[in-house]
Design an enzyme around this catalytic site. Structure first.
Site, mmCIF file in Angstrom:
data_model
loop_
_atom_site.group_PDB
_atom_site.id
_atom_site.type_symbol
_atom_site.label_atom_id
_atom_site.label_comp_id
_atom_site.label_asym_id
_atom_site.label_seq_id
_atom_site.Cartn_x
_atom_site.Cartn_y
_atom_site.Cartn_z
ATOM 1 N N ASP A 102 0.854 -1.183 0.000
ATOM 2 C CA ASP A 102 0.000 0.000 0.000
ATOM 3 C C ASP A 102 0.893 1.237 0.000
ATOM 4 O OD1 ASP A 102 0.980 0.337 2.533
ATOM 5 O OD2 ASP A 102 -0.928 0.065 3.559
ATOM 6 N N ASP A 279 -8.252 -7.261 0.364
ATOM 7 C CA ASP A 279 -7.293 -7.450 1.461
ATOM 8 C C ASP A 279 -7.933 -7.013 2.762
ATOM 9 O OD1 ASP A 279 -5.820 -4.847 2.822
ATOM 10 O OD2 ASP A 279 -6.811 -4.366 0.932
ATOM 11 N N CYS A 317 -13.340 -28.549 5.539
ATOM 12 C CA CYS A 317 -12.033 -27.923 5.312
ATOM 13 C C CYS A 317 -10.930 -28.977 5.197
ATOM 14 C CB CYS A 317 -11.725 -26.943 6.441
ATOM 15 S SG CYS A 317 -10.177 -26.027 6.203
ATOM 16 N N CYS A 319 -7.671 -28.251 5.650
ATOM 17 C CA CYS A 319 -6.439 -27.772 6.274
ATOM 18 C C CYS A 319 -5.983 -28.715 7.386
ATOM 19 C CB CYS A 319 -6.597 -26.351 6.808
ATOM 20 S SG CYS A 319 -7.419 -26.205 8.413
ATOM 21 N N CYS A 322 -8.056 -28.625 10.727
ATOM 22 C CA CYS A 322 -9.347 -29.316 10.718
ATOM 23 C C CYS A 322 -9.191 -30.824 10.590
ATOM 24 C CB CYS A 322 -10.223 -28.777 9.585
ATOM 25 S SG CYS A 322 -10.799 -27.087 9.878
ATOM 26 N N HIS A 347 -6.094 -21.898 10.047
ATOM 27 C CA HIS A 347 -7.363 -22.319 9.445
ATOM 28 C C HIS A 347 -8.050 -21.170 8.719
ATOM 29 C CE1 HIS A 347 -11.492 -23.618 8.887
ATOM 30 N NE2 HIS A 347 -11.862 -22.510 9.517
#
Length: 417
Positions: A102, A279, A317, A319, A322, A347
């Protein structure tokens, strides 16, 4: 879990191509120097180049395509001069994918009490040692040139969206257009860094139209555009109207980035309206406080009810968290152990990557309408869908009437987290 694709640097450092559209929603490929990104895309915020609590290797495994760095904070530490010495932020932190910095403009809002804004630029007083720093459009670009991100943002005059001062918004809008010319002139790395202009104007459609016209006039110097000045607690109807106005006016062949947006429902609506990039600190910050993101909404793992809940955070999920840990186990950690916060953050990042990837797939398959209905109905199983969501989806030409079974609810306000 990879979404994009790494490749060796070639001649083109930036290319954007829309692959499919469904109503106003778009799926596209954004080719950066070393990485091909797929949109819609969410970019986690790494204030000083890295996301708190997660390694860059983990971010790659989670499917992160671009990390957002903060120009103001990177200049304070480690300094852009040091980053330039080692070949830029990519080399400094060994991140092989995309980087966006930014301009420092948002600090005019977040550090307002420590900032003084003039036509020359903005003077910040460091929250660390009180030392003053003058950030002009030229200096912002020079700092970002040294940092070396793939995408850099023009310095704009940012006003909190809920400010009750029309004259200040007009001043900021016109100043943003004067500053974009100074940013373009100062940009010395056009061959390998892409400068995005930022559309300002508050919630006033006339000011937004003025800024849009000015940015489009400079389009040959701007490979992409951002919609700024939102996500500050404004009314949700007003938020959606600004996004809809801007995406409708911006070019089809360039990316559209809505800054500071991280709530999944907001991202779904903005994608339906034609935006591509987002974002926010929300997914990672809320994870550090023990709140997980799920298809049904947020799950507060500190709640007493989690103590005897032996399910994963999200059964859908993929991941590591999980597949390995229960809600009860995480409940026992989040209030006391740093590991708990890190696991929930892990997660949440994966949730955002899966979420945007699923949106993309539905656009490519021509099923985004059904995806949007399914997503919204899981958040509002009683059919009490907020009026702002119904209105925005109608503006996007997506019919969600079949899942709206209750009277429309009053508009609520957004809060930047």
């Amino acid at each position: 879990m990879a979404i994009g694709e790494e490749r060796e640097a070639k001649g083109t450092h930036f290319e954007f191509k829309v692959l499919a559209k469904h109503k106003r929603a778009r799926a596209a490929i954004l080719r950066l120097k070393n990485y091909d990104c797929h949109t819609p895309m969410f970019m986690p915020v790494g204030t000083q180049g890295s996301v708190k609590g997660l390694t860059n290797r983990q971010m790659e495994q989670l499917g992160c395509q671009v990390i957002l760095g903060n120009t103001y904070h990177l200049q304070l530490k480690p300094t852009s001069e040091l980053l330039d010495e080692v070949g830029g932020l990519h080399q400094f932190e060994t991140w092989r994918r995309g980087l966006l910095t930014d301009s420092g403009g948002f600090q005019m809002v977040s550090l307002l009490e420590l900032a003084k804004i003039t036509e020359e630029g903005v003077v910040f007083r460091s929250p660390r040692d009180g030392q003053e720093m003058l950030l002009t459009p030229e200096e912002s670009i020079k700092i970002q040139n040294r940092i070396g991100a793939d995408i850099i943002m023009a310095l704009d005059d940012v006003v909190h969206s809920c400010t009750a001062d029309p004259a200040r918004f007009e001043e900021a809008t016109l100043r943003t257009l004067r500053w974009i010319d100074r940013c373009i002139a100062a940009h010395d790395r056009k061959h390998d860094q892409s400068l995005f202009g930022i559309v300002q104007g508050g919630l006033d459609p006339k000011l937004r139209a003025i800024c849009l016209e000015g940015m489009l006039e400079r389009g040959d110097q701007l490979p992409g555009y951002a919609i700024g000045g939102l996500a500050g607690g404004e009314d949700k109807h007003a938020f959606c109207k600004v996004v809809s106005q801007c995406t409708a006016a911006l070019p089809e062949d360039k990316p559209r980035y809505v800054m500071g947006v991280g709530y999944p429902l907001d991202i779904l609506v903005c994608t339906a309206l034609g935006a591509d990039m987002y974002d926010c600190v929300y997914p990672t910050r809320t994870g550090r406080f023990g709140t997980a993101l799920t298809p049904q909404g947020v799950l507060k793992l500190r709640h007493h009810a989690m103590k005897h809940d032996f399910r994963p955070i999200d059964e859908e999920c993929d991941c590591m968290v999980c597949r390995t840990y229960t809600r009860a186990f995480l409940h026992s950690l989040v209030a006391k152990e740093p590991l708990g916060s890190l696991l929930v953050t892990y997660h949440n990042v994966r949730y955002m990557m899966r979420f945007t990837e699923d949106m993309r797939k539905s656009i490519l398959m021509g099923t985004f309408d059904q995806y949007a209905c399914d997503f919204i109905s899981r958040h509002y199983p009683d059919g009490n869908v907020p009026e702002w969501v119904q209105t925005a989806m109608s503006d996007a030409n997506i019919d969600i009437s079949t899942i709206c079974h209750c009277p429309r609810t009053p508009s609520i306000k957004r809060q930047r987290v």
